[in-house]
Design a protein around this motif. Structure first.
Motif, PDB file in Angstrom:
ATOM      1  N   SER A   1      48.410  27.861  48.189  1.00  0.00           N
ATOM      2  CA  SER A   1      47.022  27.581  47.817  1.00  0.00           C
ATOM      3  C   SER A   1      46.344  26.641  48.806  1.00  0.00           C
ATOM      4  CB  SER A   1      46.958  27.004  46.407  1.00  0.00           C
ATOM      5  OG  SER A   1      47.713  25.813  46.305  1.00  0.00           O
ATOM      6  N   LYS A   2      47.098  25.731  49.393  1.00  0.00           N
ATOM      7  CA  LYS A   2      46.509  24.809  50.362  1.00  0.00           C
ATOM      8  C   LYS A   2      46.012  25.565  51.586  1.00  0.00           C
ATOM      9  CE  LYS A   2      47.415  20.628  53.060  1.00  0.00           C
ATOM     10  NZ  LYS A   2      48.400  19.566  53.396  1.00  0.00           N
ATOM     11  N   ASN A   3      46.830  26.476  52.088  1.00  0.00           N
ATOM     12  CA  ASN A   3      46.406  27.266  53.241  1.00  0.00           C
ATOM     13  C   ASN A   3      45.273  28.215  52.881  1.00  0.00           C
ATOM     14  OD1 ASN A   3      48.088  26.079  55.104  1.00  0.00           O
ATOM     15  ND2 ASN A   3      49.725  27.590  54.878  1.00  0.00           N
ATOM     16  N   LEU A   4      45.326  28.768  51.689  1.00  0.00           N
ATOM     17  CA  LEU A   4      44.243  29.642  51.230  1.00  0.00           C
ATOM     18  C   LEU A   4      42.900  28.927  51.318  1.00  0.00           C
ATOM     19  CD1 LEU A   4      43.430  32.354  49.714  1.00  0.00           C
ATOM     20  CD2 LEU A   4      43.613  30.997  47.617  1.00  0.00           C
ATOM     21  N   MET A   5      42.843  27.712  50.798  1.00  0.00           N
ATOM     22  CA  MET A   5      41.593  26.959  50.810  1.00  0.00           C
ATOM     23  C   MET A   5      41.232  26.501  52.224  1.00  0.00           C
ATOM     24  SD  MET A   5      40.698  27.274  47.714  1.00  0.00           S
ATOM     25  CE  MET A   5      39.219  26.288  47.829  1.00  0.00           C
ATOM     26  N   ARG A   6      42.225  26.183  53.020  1.00  0.00           N
ATOM     27  CA  ARG A   6      41.957  25.799  54.418  1.00  0.00           C
ATOM     28  C   ARG A   6      41.280  26.949  55.159  1.00  0.00           C
ATOM     29  NH1 ARG A   6      44.948  26.728  59.020  1.00  0.00           N
ATOM     30  NH2 ARG A   6      46.798  27.356  57.827  1.00  0.00           N
ATOM     31  N   HIS A   7      41.782  28.159  54.958  1.00  0.00           N
ATOM     32  CA  HIS A   7      41.162  29.318  55.600  1.00  0.00           C
ATOM     33  C   HIS A   7      39.702  29.464  55.161  1.00  0.00           C
ATOM     34  CE1 HIS A   7      45.171  30.184  56.805  1.00  0.00           C
ATOM     35  NE2 HIS A   7      45.543  30.852  55.729  1.00  0.00           N
ATOM     36  N   LEU A   8      39.473  29.325  53.872  1.00  0.00           N
ATOM     37  CA  LEU A   8      38.124  29.514  53.337  1.00  0.00           C
ATOM     38  C   LEU A   8      37.161  28.470  53.898  1.00  0.00           C
ATOM     39  CD1 LEU A   8      36.228  31.011  51.433  1.00  0.00           C
ATOM     40  CD2 LEU A   8      36.919  29.424  49.624  1.00  0.00           C
ATOM     41  N   VAL A   9      37.609  27.215  53.970  1.00  0.00           N
ATOM     42  CA  VAL A   9      36.762  26.150  54.506  1.00  0.00           C
ATOM     43  C   VAL A   9      36.312  26.487  55.923  1.00  0.00           C
ATOM     44  CG1 VAL A   9      36.781  23.779  55.373  1.00  0.00           C
ATOM     45  CG2 VAL A   9      37.604  24.264  53.077  1.00  0.00           C
TER      46      VAL A   9
ATOM     47  N   MET B   1      39.856  43.943  49.886  1.00  0.00           N
ATOM     48  CA  MET B   1      39.328  42.776  49.176  1.00  0.00           C
ATOM     49  C   MET B   1      37.979  42.384  49.761  1.00  0.00           C
ATOM     50  SD  MET B   1      42.854  40.517  49.089  1.00  0.00           S
ATOM     51  CE  MET B   1      43.212  40.897  50.818  1.00  0.00           C
ATOM     52  N   ASP B   2      36.970  42.301  48.907  1.00  0.00           N
ATOM     53  CA  ASP B   2      35.638  41.930  49.359  1.00  0.00           C
ATOM     54  C   ASP B   2      34.931  41.202  48.215  1.00  0.00           C
ATOM     55  OD1 ASP B   2      33.190  41.676  50.580  1.00  0.00           O
ATOM     56  OD2 ASP B   2      33.025  43.782  51.171  1.00  0.00           O
ATOM     57  N   MET B   3      34.809  39.890  48.341  1.00  0.00           N
ATOM     58  CA  MET B   3      34.235  39.009  47.310  1.00  0.00           C
ATOM     59  C   MET B   3      35.227  38.817  46.154  1.00  0.00           C
ATOM     60  SD  MET B   3      30.229  40.259  47.324  1.00  0.00           S
ATOM     61  CE  MET B   3      29.798  39.169  45.966  1.00  0.00           C
ATOM     62  N   VAL B   4      36.124  37.861  46.342  1.00  0.00           N
ATOM     63  CA  VAL B   4      37.159  37.592  45.334  1.00  0.00           C
ATOM     64  C   VAL B   4      37.207  36.104  44.977  1.00  0.00           C
ATOM     65  CG1 VAL B   4      38.573  39.577  46.028  1.00  0.00           C
ATOM     66  CG2 VAL B   4      38.974  37.349  47.110  1.00  0.00           C
ATOM     67  N   GLY B   5      36.115  35.354  45.276  1.00  0.00           N
ATOM     68  CA  GLY B   5      36.164  33.901  45.175  1.00  0.00           C
ATOM     69  C   GLY B   5      35.449  33.257  44.013  1.00  0.00           C
ATOM     70  N   ARG B   6      34.637  34.014  43.249  1.00  0.00           N
ATOM     71  CA  ARG B   6      33.898  33.349  42.180  1.00  0.00           C
ATOM     72  C   ARG B   6      33.423  34.363  41.137  1.00  0.00           C
ATOM     73  NH1 ARG B   6      28.105  31.572  44.803  1.00  0.00           N
ATOM     74  NH2 ARG B   6      27.491  31.542  42.588  1.00  0.00           N
ATOM     75  N   ASN B   7      33.541  33.971  39.889  1.00  0.00           N
ATOM     76  CA  ASN B   7      32.987  34.740  38.778  1.00  0.00           C
ATOM     77  C   ASN B   7      32.979  33.849  37.552  1.00  0.00           C
ATOM     78  OD1 ASN B   7      33.715  36.652  36.222  1.00  0.00           O
ATOM     79  ND2 ASN B   7      32.317  37.678  37.642  1.00  0.00           N
ATOM     80  N   ASP B   8      31.820  33.696  36.937  1.00  0.00           N
ATOM     81  CA  ASP B   8      31.667  32.778  35.812  1.00  0.00           C
ATOM     82  C   ASP B   8      32.415  33.231  34.563  1.00  0.00           C
ATOM     83  OD1 ASP B   8      30.062  31.179  37.372  1.00  0.00           O
ATOM     84  OD2 ASP B   8      28.173  32.017  36.623  1.00  0.00           O
ATOM     85  N   SER B   9      32.777  34.510  34.499  1.00  0.00           N
ATOM     86  CA  SER B   9      33.466  35.042  33.319  1.00  0.00           C
ATOM     87  C   SER B   9      34.964  35.181  33.525  1.00  0.00           C
ATOM     88  CB  SER B   9      32.866  36.404  32.939  1.00  0.00           C
ATOM     89  OG  SER B   9      31.488  36.301  32.650  1.00  0.00           O
ATOM     90  N   ASP B  10      35.487  34.671  34.651  1.00  0.00           N
ATOM     91  CA  ASP B  10      36.918  34.805  34.970  1.00  0.00           C
ATOM     92  C   ASP B  10      37.360  36.260  34.940  1.00  0.00           C
ATOM     93  OD1 ASP B  10      37.651  32.251  35.633  1.00  0.00           O
ATOM     94  OD2 ASP B  10      38.286  31.684  33.628  1.00  0.00           O
ATOM     95  N   GLU B  11      36.581  37.113  35.615  1.00  0.00           N
ATOM     96  CA  GLU B  11      36.888  38.545  35.670  1.00  0.00           C
ATOM     97  C   GLU B  11      36.847  39.023  37.117  1.00  0.00           C
ATOM     98  OE1 GLU B  11      34.741  39.740  31.403  1.00  0.00           O
ATOM     99  OE2 GLU B  11      33.750  40.181  33.331  1.00  0.00           O
TER     100      GLU B  11
ATOM    101  N   GLY C   1      30.007  26.881  46.285  1.00  0.00           N
ATOM    102  CA  GLY C   1      29.837  27.822  45.185  1.00  0.00           C
ATOM    103  C   GLY C   1      31.123  28.497  44.738  1.00  0.00           C
ATOM    104  N   ILE C   2      32.180  28.346  45.520  1.00  0.00           N
ATOM    105  CA  ILE C   2      33.466  28.961  45.174  1.00  0.00           C
ATOM    106  C   ILE C   2      34.106  28.199  44.014  1.00  0.00           C
ATOM    107  CG2 ILE C   2      35.803  29.460  46.001  1.00  0.00           C
ATOM    108  CD1 ILE C   2      33.718  31.313  47.208  1.00  0.00           C
ATOM    109  N   ASN C   3      34.667  28.934  43.083  1.00  0.00           N
ATOM    110  CA  ASN C   3      35.440  28.340  41.980  1.00  0.00           C
ATOM    111  C   ASN C   3      36.907  28.312  42.404  1.00  0.00           C
ATOM    112  OD1 ASN C   3      37.101  28.042  39.664  1.00  0.00           O
ATOM    113  ND2 ASN C   3      35.454  28.731  38.345  1.00  0.00           N
ATOM    114  N   PRO C   4      37.440  27.153  42.792  1.00  0.00           N
ATOM    115  CA  PRO C   4      38.800  27.103  43.339  1.00  0.00           C
ATOM    116  C   PRO C   4      39.868  27.665  42.398  1.00  0.00           C
ATOM    117  CG  PRO C   4      37.652  25.051  43.783  1.00  0.00           C
ATOM    118  CD  PRO C   4      36.782  25.827  42.835  1.00  0.00           C
ATOM    119  N   LYS C   5      39.781  27.322  41.110  1.00  0.00           N
ATOM    120  CA  LYS C   5      40.778  27.826  40.165  1.00  0.00           C
ATOM    121  C   LYS C   5      40.723  29.346  40.098  1.00  0.00           C
ATOM    122  CE  LYS C   5      42.378  27.448  35.369  1.00  0.00           C
ATOM    123  NZ  LYS C   5      42.146  26.824  34.046  1.00  0.00           N
TER     124      LYS C   5
END
Length: 313
Positions: free
Chosen positions: A33-41, A199-209, A286-290
């Protein structure tokens, strides 16, 4: 206008990754997860100025992905991991576009699962009301590219039964150009491709879907996905793949569409459009990390289950 230095963002990621580590301890098989977020940043940072094809920021993204593939020890069938191509779009000729392609041989099968995400975005535009002119594309599609890198790192240590080709596509925003070029210059016979996972847009969704689109065309793949996603957070939904749905049919909405046109099976992971889609507000904040960590791990579990199913099938 939102401005952050890379250092400020990396400090923020340190806190996020601690929380993400707690969240992912329940996964026996999980990405870093640390590397995942590093890439995104990095990929969504102002330094890359929106990653438009052939721009300086796009070239920095290419170099970053190259270096990660090299660090993981991925093999490739192209010089320096780069599959170069050219094309004309809206009257402009792009002569130096490039996909970044890595490869991990399979343990049991010569068939190939192509795992893909596009790294390009829209570049610079007119300043919005906050004075921000950069389309950072954090969700579209720095998120998918970051997940691609984290999944590649996982499989570099845990090879799959199938051979895996990791394709970071350029020029999706200009008409799926990178994926089209990839299939025109594929280093094997196309019938060796067992599946495309895009995979295209997998970083945020308010409904956890998050959706797995493509089981309408490939119903045999729904069972393995249901097994992999049982009890998952985010929840895996199916749909957006039936004819007659108009814009809600995602069959040709991203690079998997190039595989569909070649008769190759696909599963596309993505979220429904949000208010920041294709705006300058699609930023790291705007990304939801969890959600993002959860979706990357869910996609990994789905690939593992599909890898097993396709060998047995």
């Amino acid at each position: 206008m939102k401005t952050h230095t890379l250092m400020q963002l990396y400090r923020k990621v340190g806190i996020i990754c601690f929380l993400a580590f707690i969240y992912t301890t329940s996964f026996s098989q999980s990405i870093d997860s640390k590397n995942l977020m590093r890439h995104l940043v990095f990929l969504s940072s102002d330094e890359l100025k929106g990653r438009k094809t052939s721009s300086e920021g796009n070239l920095k993204a290419i170099e970053y992905i190259q270096n990660e593939f090299q660090t993981y020890g991925l093999k490739t069938h192209y010089k320096d991991y780069l599959q170069r191509f050219s094309f004309r779009s809206f009257g402009k000729v792009y002569e130096d576009a490039a996909n970044v392609i890595g490869f991990i041989p399979g343990r049991e099968s010569d068939k190939i699962i192509v795992i893909s995400a596009h790294f390009d975005h829209l570049g610079l535009g007119q300043p919005n009301s906050d004075g921000d002119s950069i389309y950072n594309g954090a969700d579209d599609n720095a998120s998918g590219t970051a997940a691609l890198l984290a999944i590649a790192e996982y499989f570099s240590k845990n090879p799959a039964q199938h051979s895996l080709m990791f394709a970071a596509f350029d020029s999706e925003e200009l008409g799926l150009r990178g994926s089209k070029a990839f299939l025109e210059d594929f280093p094997f016979e196309l019938d060796q491709i067992a599946l495309n996972v895009n995979m295209d847009m997998v970083g945020r969704n308010d409904s956890d879907e998050i959706y797995a689109s493509g089981t309408y065309q490939n119903p045999q793949l729904k069972g393995p996905l249901e097994i992999a996603s049982e009890g998952s957070v985010p929840e895996l939904l199916f749909g957006h793949d039936q004819p007659g749905m108009g814009r809600d049919d995602w069959t040709n909405s991203s690079d998997h569409g190039s595989f569909v046109k070649k008769g190759i099976s696909h599963i596309y992971f993505g979220v429904e459009d949000h208010e920041d889609y294709h705006t300058q507000d699609d930023e790291f904040d705007g990304i939801n990390p969890k959600f993002f960590v959860g979706s990357a791990n869910l996609i990994l579990k789905c690939i593992l289950e599909l890898d097993k199913f396709l060998v047995e099938d």
